[in-house]
Design an enzyme around this catalytic site. Structure first.
Site, short mmCIF file in Angstrom:
data_model
loop_
_atom_site.label_atom_id
_atom_site.label_comp_id
_atom_site.label_asym_id
_atom_site.label_seq_id
_atom_site.Cartn_x
_atom_site.Cartn_y
_atom_site.Cartn_z
N CYS A 51 -92.84 -3.76 -36.02
CA CYS A 51 -93.47 -5.01 -35.54
C CYS A 51 -94.87 -4.84 -34.99
O CYS A 51 -95.83 -5.41 -35.51
CB CYS A 51 -92.56 -5.65 -34.50
SG CYS A 51 -90.96 -6.12 -35.19
N1 LIG Z 1 -86.56 -4.60 -36.28
C1 LIG Z 1 -86.98 -5.39 -35.32
O1 LIG Z 1 -86.96 -5.02 -34.16
C2 LIG Z 1 -87.48 -6.79 -35.61
C3 LIG Z 1 -87.59 -7.67 -34.54
C4 LIG Z 1 -88.04 -8.96 -34.79
C5 LIG Z 1 -88.39 -9.33 -36.07
N2 LIG Z 1 -88.29 -8.43 -37.10
C6 LIG Z 1 -88.64 -8.90 -38.45
O2 LIG Z 1 -87.44 -9.13 -39.19
C7 LIG Z 1 -87.65 -8.82 -40.56
C8 LIG Z 1 -86.62 -7.79 -41.01
O3 LIG Z 1 -86.84 -6.59 -40.28
P1 LIG Z 1 -85.73 -5.48 -40.12
O4 LIG Z 1 -86.20 -4.62 -39.01
O5 LIG Z 1 -84.40 -6.08 -40.05
O6 LIG Z 1 -85.89 -4.70 -41.49
P2 LIG Z 1 -84.94 -3.55 -42.06
O7 LIG Z 1 -85.79 -2.72 -42.93
O8 LIG Z 1 -84.16 -2.92 -40.96
O9 LIG Z 1 -83.89 -4.34 -42.95
C9 LIG Z 1 -84.24 -5.06 -44.06
C10 LIG Z 1 -83.09 -4.99 -45.04
O10 LIG Z 1 -83.41 -5.86 -46.11
C11 LIG Z 1 -83.01 -5.26 -47.31
N3 LIG Z 1 -83.77 -5.91 -48.36
C12 LIG Z 1 -85.05 -5.75 -48.72
N4 LIG Z 1 -85.37 -6.59 -49.71
C13 LIG Z 1 -84.25 -7.29 -49.98
C14 LIG Z 1 -83.96 -8.31 -50.90
N5 LIG Z 1 -84.88 -8.79 -51.73
N6 LIG Z 1 -82.70 -8.80 -50.93
C15 LIG Z 1 -81.77 -8.32 -50.08
N7 LIG Z 1 -81.99 -7.38 -49.18
C16 LIG Z 1 -83.23 -6.87 -49.14
C17 LIG Z 1 -83.27 -3.80 -47.11
O11 LIG Z 1 -82.46 -3.01 -47.99
C18 LIG Z 1 -82.88 -3.62 -45.66
O12 LIG Z 1 -81.53 -3.24 -45.50
C19 LIG Z 1 -89.09 -8.38 -40.67
O13 LIG Z 1 -89.89 -9.47 -40.99
C20 LIG Z 1 -89.41 -7.92 -39.27
O14 LIG Z 1 -90.79 -7.99 -38.99
C21 LIG Z 1 -87.81 -7.18 -36.90
#
Ligand SMILES: NC(=O)c1ccc[n+]([C@@H]2O[C@H](COP(=O)([O-])OP(=O)(O)OC[C@H]3O[C@@H](n4cnc5c(N)ncnc54)[C@H](O)[C@@H]3O)[C@@H](O)[C@H]2O)c1
Length: 401
Positions: free
Chosen positions: A257
């Site tokens: 982030c």
């Molecule tokens: N991790 C955090 O602390 C956090 C906090 C707030 C917001 N976010 C936001 O949330 C979003 C997701 O982040 P995250 O940390 O969960 O990511 P992550 O990488 O942990 O998880 C994403 C998942 O999505 C899957 N994926 C990717 N493309 C895909 C598709 N087309 N169809 C299905 N699955 C798919 C991946 O295999 C993965 O398992 C981002 O925009 C991030 O900025 C993250």
């Protein structure tokens, strides 16, 4: 109600487990290995207990899948896929686009699409809705809303239930249904007047952190040059009961982030002719910290790191998690190596990273602490090398910022 959650990572799986207590959840992820593990009840995400997952699976409230057809009859679909930067450090909506394709091609009925992925203002209205409509063959009219995720992985005091959640739909009906959904597992829902406000607020929250971390990192350098303790100065300033918020210096920012989201804001600002100089500079200051630290370590060691065995302690981007995305340790290691040091790293929480394994916490010429997990003993860190430089402020008796 049946809920589809696209992306079963930090955000998606966390939401799945909360939502699974009230709804039937289909966790969709395009990574087959993750899907198989999840269906065995094995969580790969800190803060999501395998036990909780197993009990949802046993009660029929959760399945993981990589087959888009399993989403064809859901009532709500939540998008929780990565929103990284491209190689040229531009917003990369490729994963969002793929999620829209999955929804567009598989949805048989009108549903509520909620985006939780972080992106710039206008993403829901100008990108997600048109993309789903483009991929949909049956011209179904869906509802659209945004509710940016604020989860802080590994954090115990704030979770989905007690962290206030912003939301807004493209229509009043979308807003109402979004509220109904989240109110089942979130105590404090805050409706804002447009999706763009929610999207902008999420970016500004993380930009606020990035800029303040950069400021304190710059101040650490100023304090050192003046011979003043940065930590004592920050504690002193923090006695002021108003108008001050304490941030701590570090080797830089990491995770998905803070190093990424401000660039989304800066890019969209510049596209609209608004300045983003402050945001851009903050990013640079944070990135430069690794070089500054290596300079300090070299200066304390005769100005030369050639052939020295340097152990980097803690490579996760923050304590007590195994997440190494955008970790500052990577730049620290890069700078140490380009200065001729022989670098290994110790982090038993991470274990394996970039084809290397965690090295024993001992026997180095120099140790540089980048991340201090609670499980790592301070005394062992101090005993691991005759010279220890701590960037965290947590290892008493070590050299530091
Ligand atoms: N991790 C955090 O602390 C956090 C906090 C707030 C917001 N976010 C936001 O949330 C979003 C997701 O982040 P995250 O940390 O969960 O990511 P992550 O990488 O942990 O998880 C994403 C998942 O999505 C899957 N994926 C990717 N493309 C895909 C598709 N087309 N169809 C299905 N699955 C798919 C991946 O295999 C993965 O398992 C981002 O925009 C991030 O900025 C993250």
């Amino acid at each position: 109600m049946k809920i589809g959650i696209i992306g079963q990572g930090y955000v998606g799986l966390t939401i799945s487990v909360f939502a699974g207590k009230h709804f039937q959840v289909v966790g969709f992820d395009n990574n087959a290995r993750i899907v198989d593990q999840l269906n065995l009840g094995i969580s790969h995400i800190e803060g999501v207990e395998s036990l909780a997952l197993k009990s949802l699976i046993a009660s029929g409230s959760y399945i993981a899948t990589n087959d888009g057809l399993d989403l064809s009859d859901v009532d709500i679909v939540v998008i929780a896929v990565p929103t990284p930067l491209t190689k040229n450090r531009q917003p990369d909506l490729e994963f969002i686009d793929a999620a829209c394709k999955t929804i567009g091609e598989n949805a048989r009925n009108p549903l509520l699409v909620i985006n939780e992925s972080t992106s710039f203002p206008g993403t829901l209205r100008n990108y997600i809705k048109p993309a789903i409509e483009k991929y949909s063959k049956n011209l179904i009219e869906h509802l659209y809303a945004i509710s940016p995720e604020r989860v802080d992985p590994g954090r115990k005091d704030f979770n989905q239930k007690n962290t206030p959640r912003l939301y807004s739909g493209l229509t009043p009906e979308a807003s109402r249904k979004t509220r109904e959904f989240y109110s089942k597992f979130c105590d404090n829902l805050v409706e804002v007047s447009s999706p763009e406000v929610a999207e902008a607020a999420k970016l500004f929250e993380n930009t606020f952190r990035q800029v303040n971390i950069a400021l304190v990192n710059e101040f650490a350098q100023i304090a050192h040059s003046l011979g003043v303790s940065v930590y004592e100065t920050l504690d002193a300033a923090n006695t002021k009961p108003y108008g001050f918020m304490k941030f701590s210096p570090s080797a830089g920012v990491g995770g998905h982030c803070i190093p990424v989201d401000p660039t989304y804001l800066a890019t969209v600002a510049e596209e609209h002719g608004a300045p983003a100089t402050f945001i851009r500079r903050a990013n640079e200051v944070n990135l430069e910290m690794s070089e500054y630290i290596v300079r300090r370590v070299a200066a304390d060691n005769g100005g030369n790191l050639q052939g020295k065995n340097v152990l980097v302690v803690g490579v996760a981007y923050k304590p007590n998690v195994a997440d190494v995305r955008e970790t500052a340790a990577e730049l620290v290691i890069e700078h140490l190596r380009s200065n001729g040091a022989v670098v290994s790293w110790h982090d038993d929480v991470v274990g394996n990273w970039k084809g290397e394994s965690s090295a024993p916490l001992q026997g180095a010429d120099i140790a540089v602490v980048v991340t201090k997990h609670d499980s790592v003993d301070e005394k062992k860190i101090l005993a691991s090398a005759p010279y220890v430089f701590d960037t965290t402020g947590k290892v008493k008796g070590a050299k530091g910022l």
